[in-house]
Enzyme design. Structure first.
Site, PDB file in Angstrom:
ATOM      1  N   HIS A  16      -0.949 -18.339  59.317  1.00  0.00           N
ATOM      2  CA  HIS A  16      -0.430 -19.376  58.430  1.00  0.00           C
ATOM      3  C   HIS A  16      -0.276 -18.826  57.010  1.00  0.00           C
ATOM      4  O   HIS A  16      -0.850 -17.814  56.652  1.00  0.00           O
ATOM      5  CB  HIS A  16      -1.325 -20.622  58.451  1.00  0.00           C
ATOM      6  CG  HIS A  16      -2.749 -20.361  58.085  1.00  0.00           C
ATOM      7  ND1 HIS A  16      -3.679 -19.857  58.979  1.00  0.00           N
ATOM      8  CD2 HIS A  16      -3.412 -20.513  56.917  1.00  0.00           C
ATOM      9  CE1 HIS A  16      -4.849 -19.723  58.379  1.00  0.00           C
ATOM     10  NE2 HIS A  16      -4.706 -20.110  57.115  1.00  0.00           N
TER      11      HIS A  16
ATOM     12  N   HIS B 239      -3.864 -22.866  50.390  1.00  0.00           N
ATOM     13  CA  HIS B 239      -2.696 -22.904  51.264  1.00  0.00           C
ATOM     14  C   HIS B 239      -1.584 -23.720  50.618  1.00  0.00           C
ATOM     15  O   HIS B 239      -1.851 -24.769  50.026  1.00  0.00           O
ATOM     16  CB  HIS B 239      -3.062 -23.535  52.612  1.00  0.00           C
ATOM     17  CG  HIS B 239      -4.209 -22.848  53.273  1.00  0.00           C
ATOM     18  ND1 HIS B 239      -5.517 -23.275  53.104  1.00  0.00           N
ATOM     19  CD2 HIS B 239      -4.257 -21.770  54.067  1.00  0.00           C
ATOM     20  CE1 HIS B 239      -6.319 -22.466  53.790  1.00  0.00           C
ATOM     21  NE2 HIS B 239      -5.579 -21.552  54.384  1.00  0.00           N
TER      22      HIS B 239
ATOM     23  N   GLU C 242      -9.801 -16.693  59.332  1.00  0.00           N
ATOM     24  CA  GLU C 242      -8.641 -16.691  58.449  1.00  0.00           C
ATOM     25  C   GLU C 242      -7.650 -15.679  59.031  1.00  0.00           C
ATOM     26  O   GLU C 242      -8.002 -14.520  59.226  1.00  0.00           O
ATOM     27  CB  GLU C 242      -9.025 -16.236  57.031  1.00  0.00           C
ATOM     28  CG  GLU C 242      -9.878 -17.217  56.271  1.00  0.00           C
ATOM     29  CD  GLU C 242      -9.116 -18.388  55.686  1.00  0.00           C
ATOM     30  OE1 GLU C 242      -7.966 -18.644  56.093  1.00  0.00           O
ATOM     31  OE2 GLU C 242      -9.683 -19.070  54.827  1.00  0.00           O
TER      32      GLU C 242
ATOM     33  N   CYS D 197      -7.764 -19.550  45.549  1.00  0.00           N
ATOM     34  CA  CYS D 197      -6.897 -19.306  46.700  1.00  0.00           C
ATOM     35  C   CYS D 197      -6.870 -20.559  47.556  1.00  0.00           C
ATOM     36  O   CYS D 197      -7.801 -21.368  47.521  1.00  0.00           O
ATOM     37  CB  CYS D 197      -7.346 -18.097  47.507  1.00  0.00           C
ATOM     38  SG  CYS D 197      -9.058 -18.119  48.002  1.00  0.00           S
TER      39      CYS D 197
ATOM     40  N   GLU E 209      -4.013 -14.956  57.850  1.00  0.00           N
ATOM     41  CA  GLU E 209      -3.103 -15.436  56.826  1.00  0.00           C
ATOM     42  C   GLU E 209      -2.035 -14.430  56.427  1.00  0.00           C
ATOM     43  O   GLU E 209      -2.280 -13.230  56.395  1.00  0.00           O
ATOM     44  CB  GLU E 209      -3.903 -15.836  55.575  1.00  0.00           C
ATOM     45  CG  GLU E 209      -4.841 -16.993  55.851  1.00  0.00           C
ATOM     46  CD  GLU E 209      -5.573 -17.498  54.638  1.00  0.00           C
ATOM     47  OE1 GLU E 209      -5.969 -18.677  54.671  1.00  0.00           O
ATOM     48  OE2 GLU E 209      -5.767 -16.740  53.666  1.00  0.00           O
TER      49      GLU E 209
END
Length: 173
Positions: free
Chosen positions: A33, A70, A113, A68, A115
């Site tokens: 993601h 999303h 995670e 940090c 990412e």
């Protein structure tokens, strides 16, 4: 109070959106993601680090980059970085994207995670107005001091920051 269900943007390796999913589910399933990491630097070339709040569901109390999170659907990387900087650190500054890359960091609690992380940089010289629900503390450190401290005390830093900082350090060196 209404709890907002945060969704993450699922992407492929080209950063093309392939879906949306609740944040916790995406981390349970280790699905790729979109994410971002902000490094705020002052005029002394020191990086503002944050210590994650002790109540965070993973990596509580560990040191990491300035902020940090999303991106939300329809939000640019820069818009997302500025939003989260205000939510966590209580200020906004101009941001510039440096690079992006994919990483995987598993946690002890079963979450992972995975990412495609957009790394951004901004400049700021004042003290932040930290949100205690998100951040326990902050400090300024030079990149070299962070590198040395990370070698001596790796357990005090978040798993993703160790990965991201290495990329950031090679980018600025």
């Amino acid at each position: 109070m209404i709890k907002i269900i945060e969704k993450v943007i699922l992407v492929n390796e080209k950063d093309e959106q392939v879906g949306l999913m609740e944040k916790i589910e995406a981390h349970e399933k280790a699905l790729l993601h979109r994410a971002f990491s902000v490094f705020v630097v002052n005029d002394n070339n020191e990086i503002m680090l944050q210590q994650r709040a002790l109540g965070k569901y993973h990596s509580p109390g560990l040191w990491t980059n300035t902020c940090c999170s999303h991106q939300r659907e329809g939000e640019t990387n820069i818009e997302a970085g500025k939003r989260r900087l205000m939510e966590e650190m209580g200020f906004v500054t101009e941001l510039k994207e440096l690079f992006h890359f994919i990483y995987i960091a598993p946690f002890d609690n079963g979450l992972t995670e995975h990412e495609l992380d957009h790394v951004m940089i901004g400049n700021y010289n004042d003290a932040p107005n930290i949100n205690p629900d998100e951040v326990a503390s902050y400090k300024w450190m030079t990149a070299q001091d962070i590198k040395t401290d990370m070698e001596e005390q790796p357990e005090t830093y978040t798993e993703w920051f160790k990965i991201i900082f290495e990329k950031y350090y090679s980018h600025i060196s």
